[in-house]
Scaffold this motif. Sequence first.
Motif, PDB file in Angstrom:
ATOM      1  N   SER A  25      -7.212  -4.057   0.462  1.00  0.00           N
ATOM      2  CA  SER A  25      -6.539  -3.756  -0.821  1.00  0.00           C
ATOM      3  C   SER A  25      -5.806  -2.511  -0.475  1.00  0.00           C
ATOM      4  O   SER A  25      -6.381  -1.478  -0.118  1.00  0.00           O
ATOM      5  CB  SER A  25      -7.208  -4.139  -2.248  1.00  0.00           C
ATOM      6  N   ILE A  26      -4.534  -2.455  -1.124  1.00  0.00           N
ATOM      7  CA  ILE A  26      -3.603  -1.373  -1.294  1.00  0.00           C
ATOM      8  C   ILE A  26      -3.477  -1.167  -2.859  1.00  0.00           C
ATOM      9  O   ILE A  26      -2.909  -2.250  -3.587  1.00  0.00           O
ATOM     10  CB  ILE A  26      -2.450  -1.301  -0.518  1.00  0.00           C
ATOM     11  N   ASN A  34      -0.627  -3.664  -4.793  1.00  0.00           N
ATOM     12  CA  ASN A  34       0.372  -4.076  -3.718  1.00  0.00           C
ATOM     13  C   ASN A  34       1.740  -3.338  -4.506  1.00  0.00           C
ATOM     14  O   ASN A  34       2.416  -4.115  -4.866  1.00  0.00           O
ATOM     15  CB  ASN A  34       0.490  -5.448  -3.712  1.00  0.00           C
ATOM     16  N   PRO A  35       1.501  -1.924  -4.573  1.00  0.00           N
ATOM     17  CA  PRO A  35       2.486  -1.354  -5.340  1.00  0.00           C
ATOM     18  C   PRO A  35       3.844  -1.149  -4.586  1.00  0.00           C
ATOM     19  O   PRO A  35       4.011  -1.173  -3.410  1.00  0.00           O
ATOM     20  CB  PRO A  35       1.905  -0.134  -5.426  1.00  0.00           C
ATOM     21  N   VAL A  36       4.741  -0.963  -5.301  1.00  0.00           N
ATOM     22  CA  VAL A  36       6.281  -0.562  -5.106  1.00  0.00           C
ATOM     23  C   VAL A  36       6.404   0.906  -5.352  1.00  0.00           C
ATOM     24  O   VAL A  36       6.460   0.880  -6.614  1.00  0.00           O
ATOM     25  CB  VAL A  36       7.129  -1.549  -5.470  1.00  0.00           C
ATOM     26  N   ILE A  58      -1.005   6.126  -1.883  1.00  0.00           N
ATOM     27  CA  ILE A  58      -1.727   4.685  -1.831  1.00  0.00           C
ATOM     28  C   ILE A  58      -3.197   4.736  -1.723  1.00  0.00           C
ATOM     29  O   ILE A  58      -3.690   5.643  -1.024  1.00  0.00           O
ATOM     30  CB  ILE A  58      -1.048   3.777  -0.684  1.00  0.00           C
ATOM     31  N   TYR A 176       4.111  -0.894   3.966  1.00  0.00           N
ATOM     32  CA  TYR A 176       2.764  -0.411   4.486  1.00  0.00           C
ATOM     33  C   TYR A 176       1.782  -1.840   4.459  1.00  0.00           C
ATOM     34  O   TYR A 176       1.913  -2.364   3.425  1.00  0.00           O
ATOM     35  CB  TYR A 176       1.925   0.533   3.905  1.00  0.00           C
ATOM     36  N   ILE A 177       1.403  -2.117   5.631  1.00  0.00           N
ATOM     37  CA  ILE A 177       0.473  -3.403   5.518  1.00  0.00           C
ATOM     38  C   ILE A 177      -0.770  -3.060   6.008  1.00  0.00           C
ATOM     39  O   ILE A 177      -1.116  -2.096   7.129  1.00  0.00           O
ATOM     40  CB  ILE A 177       1.079  -4.520   6.405  1.00  0.00           C
TER      41      ILE A 177
END
Lengths: 181, 200
Positions: A25-26, A34-36, A58, A176-177
Amino acid sequence: MIIKNLLFLFLLVAIISNKALACLSITDDFNNPNPVINANFRFEPDISPFTDCWTGTIKVRSSQNGWRLIATRTGPTASNAEGDPSDNVMASDITLDFSVQNFGMADSNGAILVSPFSSQTNLSSIQYGTFVISGVSKTSNSCSSSNPNYYKVTKRLCLFRDFVFNPGSYEGQVSYILINP
Amino acid sequence: MKNEIRNLLLVVLLLSGYLMNTPEAKAAAASVPVSIAVNGSLVVSDGDNDTMAGEDPTKNVSLTVTPDLGQTIQTGTANFRIRSNRSTWRLTAQRTASDAGGTGIADTDVLVDVAKSAGSNANASAGSIVAPFTAQTNLSSITTASAVDVINGTAKTSSVRDNSNANNYFQVNTTYSIQPDFFYTPGTYSSTITYSLVSP
């Protein structure tokens, strides 16, 4: 015989379930998944040397060893910029610093910044699917956003206000993944 | 025996199902939109105090004329540095009505010279001097009714990047001079010139 079968099935289901629970998770600093995160620079060239910076963080959680943080960049692309295109703001003009901190039970040596991100570089180092962090240790067995075991990745982008830059708008994106190869 | 075969089949079935559908951890993602706006800027600073404190300077030029037989011309200077990332800009000048202060000095008696130079990281051709300032003229060329163009800028002032802003300036040197003459009577002549950097 039936009990033996049931035990065997239970064991298999347990193995499968354990695999199914593997997680990555991020989140952002507020633990939103999953932020922007917007990085905005707005400046006027000035008479004194001055650098505009933006810092973002992050949080990474993984229940498996051997995770990777991969980054892909687009832009910055100029729009409505006046002047010689060679004086547009380019990725190489934006310095980039990464740092990684471990929190909770996350191993302090479990997330390693890969060269050239181990020291200051610039945004042009991020291209398509660029390997940024090698995760050799899991953070814990849970990736819940409230889990206190995580790696905090902080990045700092800076841009010097130089008179050479063409006035205009420049847009780009870094994605970023987090993957488990 | 039947049971064992059934068990074996069950195991094979489950394993094949497992291998075909090996669950993987879902990838997680974050994205950072980078948005940069570079605004146009024009800066005038004091050529002798090129810092933030020297921005939009007030430069006093004091000429003291004592009639003498030597007839030495008295001069004073005011130097400005210009930085602009605009591709078109102008330096204009406008003057307040002069106060002769009983000296008998006329506007045409005060000579004006305008020259340009540039730092090593600046573009000396970024601006050109506009007539009549291309040659020596006098204060009457700077009118009181409206602003007149002194420099016409056709490019941004920097030609290369200068992280210390030390040498990316376009400089305008203005010199004011007067010839001592026994005609003048003691007193103070005054006038104020305002230089403005505008775009376009």
